[in-house]
Write a protein that holds these residues in place. Structure first.
Motif, PDB file in Angstrom:
ATOM      1  N   ALA A   1     -11.471 -14.289  -7.390  1.00 26.00           N
ATOM      2  CA  ALA A   1     -11.567 -13.627  -8.686  1.00 26.00           C
ATOM      3  C   ALA A   1     -11.671 -12.122  -8.521  1.00 26.00           C
ATOM      4  N   SER A   2     -12.483 -11.682  -7.545  1.00 27.12           N
ATOM      5  CA  SER A   2     -12.636 -10.245  -7.353  1.00 27.12           C
ATOM      6  C   SER A   2     -11.357  -9.640  -6.802  1.00 27.12           C
ATOM      7  N   SER A   3     -10.583 -10.400  -6.005  1.00 26.77           N
ATOM      8  CA  SER A   3      -9.311  -9.898  -5.503  1.00 26.77           C
ATOM      9  C   SER A   3      -8.332  -9.701  -6.642  1.00 26.77           C
ATOM     10  N   ALA A   4      -8.335 -10.649  -7.597  1.00 26.26           N
ATOM     11  CA  ALA A   4      -7.455 -10.513  -8.757  1.00 26.26           C
ATOM     12  C   ALA A   4      -7.863  -9.305  -9.584  1.00 26.26           C
ATOM     13  N   ALA A   5      -9.177  -9.115  -9.701  1.00 28.02           N
ATOM     14  CA  ALA A   5      -9.667  -7.967 -10.458  1.00 28.02           C
ATOM     15  C   ALA A   5      -9.266  -6.667  -9.789  1.00 28.02           C
ATOM     16  N   LEU A   6      -9.258  -6.661  -8.467  1.00 24.12           N
ATOM     17  CA  LEU A   6      -8.897  -5.462  -7.721  1.00 24.12           C
ATOM     18  C   LEU A   6      -7.496  -4.993  -8.093  1.00 24.12           C
ATOM     19  N   GLN A   7      -6.605  -5.948  -8.356  1.00 24.49           N
ATOM     20  CA  GLN A   7      -5.246  -5.589  -8.713  1.00 24.49           C
ATOM     21  C   GLN A   7      -5.192  -4.818 -10.028  1.00 24.49           C
ATOM     22  N   GLN A   8      -6.238  -4.983 -10.866  1.00 21.47           N
ATOM     23  CA  GLN A   8      -6.254  -4.317 -12.151  1.00 21.47           C
ATOM     24  C   GLN A   8      -6.850  -2.908 -12.065  1.00 21.47           C
ATOM     25  N   ALA A   9      -7.497  -2.600 -10.955  1.00 24.33           N
ATOM     26  CA  ALA A   9      -8.166  -1.307 -10.848  1.00 24.33           C
ATOM     27  C   ALA A   9      -7.140  -0.193 -10.647  1.00 24.33           C
TER      28      ALA A   9
ATOM     29  N   GLY B   1      -6.199   3.672  -8.919  1.00 24.36           N
ATOM     30  CA  GLY B   1      -6.431   4.809  -8.059  1.00 24.36           C
ATOM     31  C   GLY B   1      -7.692   4.755  -7.231  1.00 24.36           C
ATOM     32  N   ALA B   2      -8.540   5.774  -7.429  1.00 24.65           N
ATOM     33  CA  ALA B   2      -9.757   5.902  -6.635  1.00 24.65           C
ATOM     34  C   ALA B   2     -10.673   4.692  -6.821  1.00 24.65           C
ATOM     35  N   GLU B   3     -10.724   4.167  -8.029  1.00 27.86           N
ATOM     36  CA  GLU B   3     -11.579   3.014  -8.280  1.00 27.86           C
ATOM     37  C   GLU B   3     -11.115   1.800  -7.479  1.00 27.86           C
ATOM     38  N   ALA B   4      -9.820   1.574  -7.409  1.00 29.61           N
ATOM     39  CA  ALA B   4      -9.282   0.452  -6.633  1.00 29.61           C
ATOM     40  C   ALA B   4      -9.687   0.585  -5.166  1.00 29.61           C
ATOM     41  N   ARG B   5      -9.648   1.802  -4.653  1.00 33.86           N
ATOM     42  CA  ARG B   5     -10.009   2.022  -3.257  1.00 33.86           C
ATOM     43  C   ARG B   5     -11.502   1.786  -3.031  1.00 33.86           C
ATOM     44  N   LEU B   6     -12.318   2.163  -4.019  1.00 36.17           N
ATOM     45  CA  LEU B   6     -13.755   1.930  -3.906  1.00 36.17           C
ATOM     46  C   LEU B   6     -14.054   0.433  -3.886  1.00 36.17           C
ATOM     47  N   ILE B   7     -13.414  -0.319  -4.758  1.00 36.27           N
ATOM     48  CA  ILE B   7     -13.640  -1.768  -4.806  1.00 36.27           C
ATOM     49  C   ILE B   7     -13.164  -2.420  -3.514  1.00 36.27           C
ATOM     50  N   ALA B   8     -12.095  -1.892  -2.927  1.00 39.09           N
ATOM     51  CA  ALA B   8     -11.623  -2.416  -1.644  1.00 39.09           C
ATOM     52  C   ALA B   8     -12.688  -2.227  -0.572  1.00 39.09           C
ATOM     53  N   VAL B   9     -13.400  -1.109  -0.617  1.00 36.15           N
ATOM     54  CA  VAL B   9     -14.509  -0.872   0.326  1.00 36.15           C
ATOM     55  C   VAL B   9     -15.587  -1.930   0.122  1.00 36.15           C
ATOM     56  N   TYR B  10     -15.957  -2.175  -1.141  1.00 33.37           N
ATOM     57  CA  TYR B  10     -16.959  -3.195  -1.436  1.00 33.37           C
ATOM     58  C   TYR B  10     -16.556  -4.550  -0.854  1.00 33.37           C
ATOM     59  N   GLU B  11     -15.292  -4.912  -1.046  1.00 33.66           N
ATOM     60  CA  GLU B  11     -14.837  -6.229  -0.628  1.00 33.66           C
ATOM     61  C   GLU B  11     -14.844  -6.369   0.899  1.00 33.66           C
ATOM     62  N   LEU B  12     -14.428  -5.332   1.573  1.00 36.02           N
ATOM     63  CA  LEU B  12     -14.477  -5.379   3.039  1.00 36.02           C
ATOM     64  C   LEU B  12     -15.905  -5.548   3.532  1.00 36.02           C
TER      65      LEU B  12
ATOM     66  N   ALA C   1     -14.572  -1.008   6.345  1.00 37.87           N
ATOM     67  CA  ALA C   1     -15.067  -0.479   5.069  1.00 37.87           C
ATOM     68  C   ALA C   1     -15.437   0.992   5.207  1.00 37.87           C
ATOM     69  N   LEU C   2     -16.076   1.336   6.335  1.00 42.69           N
ATOM     70  CA  LEU C   2     -16.461   2.722   6.576  1.00 42.69           C
ATOM     71  C   LEU C   2     -15.224   3.614   6.671  1.00 42.69           C
ATOM     72  N   ALA C   3     -14.188   3.141   7.343  1.00 39.16           N
ATOM     73  CA  ALA C   3     -12.967   3.928   7.487  1.00 39.16           C
ATOM     74  C   ALA C   3     -12.320   4.202   6.128  1.00 39.16           C
ATOM     75  N   LYS C   4     -12.267   3.168   5.288  1.00 42.01           N
ATOM     76  CA  LYS C   4     -11.690   3.349   3.960  1.00 42.01           C
ATOM     77  C   LYS C   4     -12.550   4.274   3.107  1.00 42.01           C
TER      78      LYS C   4
ATOM     79  N   VAL D   1     -21.740   5.355  -1.424  1.00 39.01           N
ATOM     80  CA  VAL D   1     -21.354   4.161  -0.673  1.00 39.01           C
ATOM     81  C   VAL D   1     -21.015   4.532   0.767  1.00 39.01           C
ATOM     82  N   TYR D   2     -20.344   5.662   0.947  1.00 37.68           N
ATOM     83  CA  TYR D   2     -20.027   6.135   2.298  1.00 37.68           C
ATOM     84  C   TYR D   2     -21.308   6.359   3.094  1.00 37.68           C
TER      85      TYR D   2
END
Length: 482
Positions: free
Chosen positions: A105-113, A115-126, A135-138, A155-156
């Motif tokens: 579900a969160s992966s599907a939600a990520l597709q809706q994010a 720019g910067a927000e999508a990248r932040l959520i990707a960090v959370y998921e990793l 996650a640290l690299a992203k 978060v960083y």
């Protein structure tokens, strides 16, 4: 307001030191810092309270304080360190593996994010999958590209803390306590929660906000703001109807929503239209990439005695990517990259803006059912006018009715003579009809449409405000737009 923003920047600056933490950083690796600072951000994807977030009906919210945040005792419980030597990353990873449906579900939600927000959520998921180094690299790349994104900086810093060797870490209970109680830190945690909640709890496919019962294709886009989620939804309008195409994190009034008076620092609730687009060159840097004023107070607001004005959708200062969920003087505030996308879409006078406490998303059959009684009422109004039946036409107007036509105002039943003279019994065609529905104690409808009389090539455009009284719809205000 400026003082609050300065505190947010100061807190992050204290945490992130030139992109790294010192070797003797006073944080414990086993979760004190992560639990205190990430609380409802990194761990929200796997927190027990959010496990059913993706399955809650859209338009509903968890019970909490008036600000929309969770109760303080619940946040405090989540902020406690994990048991013994289990790290926050390990806990998140284990929980993530045990809930594959939630991860999907969160992966599907990520597709809706965006720019910067999508990248932040990707960090959370990793991080939730137990991959702190990727996650640290992203996160490092994200803060490099968006150095003013304070939540990303936080978060960083959290992720940097997980890399501190145990030999160099020790507990600083007083320092952690100060961070936990800092209002700026609470704002950042709340921002994180709001972003994640909105991205996990998506509107059902094929639904639209309940206010949009009909929208003319002359309005290419519509905007709906859900204050409970700190979210602005952009819908594209076509022959196929309204479809959600993007959504963005936003901030609203520092005192919340439900504007009543000038200076109350609340964001108004209702149905509005974009009235202009202000060139950023004519504005202070505080407003960022530009501003889109709306027509608050609208005639319904005026009828209820509401005051104030100057409500805009606008951007953020250059040094700030986003603001806290409750931070403005009543405006709706977006990140500048998001606002720039919006500026390319809106139409002056034609793009509706709904601001709601919590949006209810309904299906097309529900839309048709909700519109049925009003469609019948406006058709009957049209027939009474065409038939020259003044007594019948009078039934559709409230005694305090007002019409504004090029700054000329007509009040009360004197409008009936004007209508009869204008129509002269001719057949008229309505076109480009829009119905925007609002329930807030009363039930109102904002109807916008063009009319062309038989034998003529052009006509005028009306915007009417109707009030439901029992089973009947009554006109209380009208604007002649052109």
């Amino acid at each position: 307001m400026a003082n609050s923003q300065g505190k947010r920047r100061g807190v992050v600056a204290d945490i992130v030191r030139r992109g790294r933490l010192p070797k003797n950083a006073p944080f414990q690796r086993s979760g004190n810092m992560l639990a205190a600072l990430v609380a409802a951000s990194v761990l929200l994807l796997t927190a027990p309270g959010s496990a059913d977030a993706s399955t809650r009906p859209s338009g509903t919210t968890t019970k909490s304080k008036a600000t929309g945040s969770r109760p303080a005792n619940q946040a405090a419980r989540e902020a406690k360190p994990r048991a013994k030597k289990t790290s926050a990353a390990q806990t998140a990873s284990a929980a993530s593996r045990s809930t594959p449906r939630k991860a999907a579900a969160s992966s599907a939600a990520l597709q809706q994010a965006n720019g910067a927000e999508a990248r932040l959520i990707a960090v959370y998921e990793l991080f939730g999958r137990g991959q702190p180094r990727p996650a640290l690299a992203k996160a490092r790349d994200l803060v490099r590209d968006y150095p003013n994104f304070q939540l990303a900086q936080l978060v960083y810093a959290d992720l940097l803390a997980t890399q501190v060797p145990p030999a160099h870490a020790f507990s600083d209970a007083s320092g952690i306590a100060r961070l936990r109680s800092d209002p700026a830190m609470a704002e950042l945690r709340e921002e994180s929660q709001r972003r994640l909640q909105a991205l996990r709890d998506r509107p059902p496919a094929g639904t639209v906000p309940s206010q949009f019962l009909a929208l003319s294709t002359r309005s290419r886009y519509a905007i709906a703001v859900d204050a409970s989620r700190s979210r602005l939804y952009l819908l594209e309008n076509s022959d196929k109807g309204l479809q959600l195409v993007a959504d963005y994190y936003v901030s609203v009034g520092k005192s919340g929503i439900g504007k009543v008076a000038e200076g109350d620092a609340r964001t108004p609730l209702g149905v509005y239209y974009i009235t202009s687009s202000l060139d950023p060159k004519s504005l202070r840097d505080f407003y960022g990439a530009g501003a889109l004023p709306i027509n608050y107070p609208n005639p319904y607001d005026v009828r209820r005695g509401k005051t104030g004005g100057g409500i805009w959708l606008h951007g953020t200062p250059p040094q700030q990517f986003a603001r806290a969920p409750l931070a403005s003087d009543g405006c709706v505030v977006m990140a500048n990259p998001d606002l720039k996308q919006l500026l390319r879409k809106v139409q002056i006078g034609a793009t509706p803006v709904v601001t709601a406490r919590s949006l209810q998303w309904i299906s097309q059959p529900q839309v048709q059912k909700e519109a049925q009684s009003f469609t019948s009422a406006i058709a009957a109004w049209k027939d009474a006018r065409a038939n020259g039946n003044e007594a019948q036409l009078k039934k559709f107007y409230l005694p305090e009715f007002q019409r504004n036509n090029n700054k000329k105002s007509i009040e009360g039943f004197s409008v009936l003579h004007d209508e009869m003279e204008y129509a002269q019994g001719k057949r008229v065609q309505f076109k480009d009809m829009s119905y925007l529905h609002w329930r807030d104690g009363d039930e109102t409808m904002v109807a916008t449409f063009g009319e062309v009389f038989e034998g003529e090539k052009s006509g005028r455009t009306r915007r009417q405000y109707w009030l439901r009284q029992g089973s009947e719809w009554k006109l209380f205000h009208e604007e002649i737009l052109g």
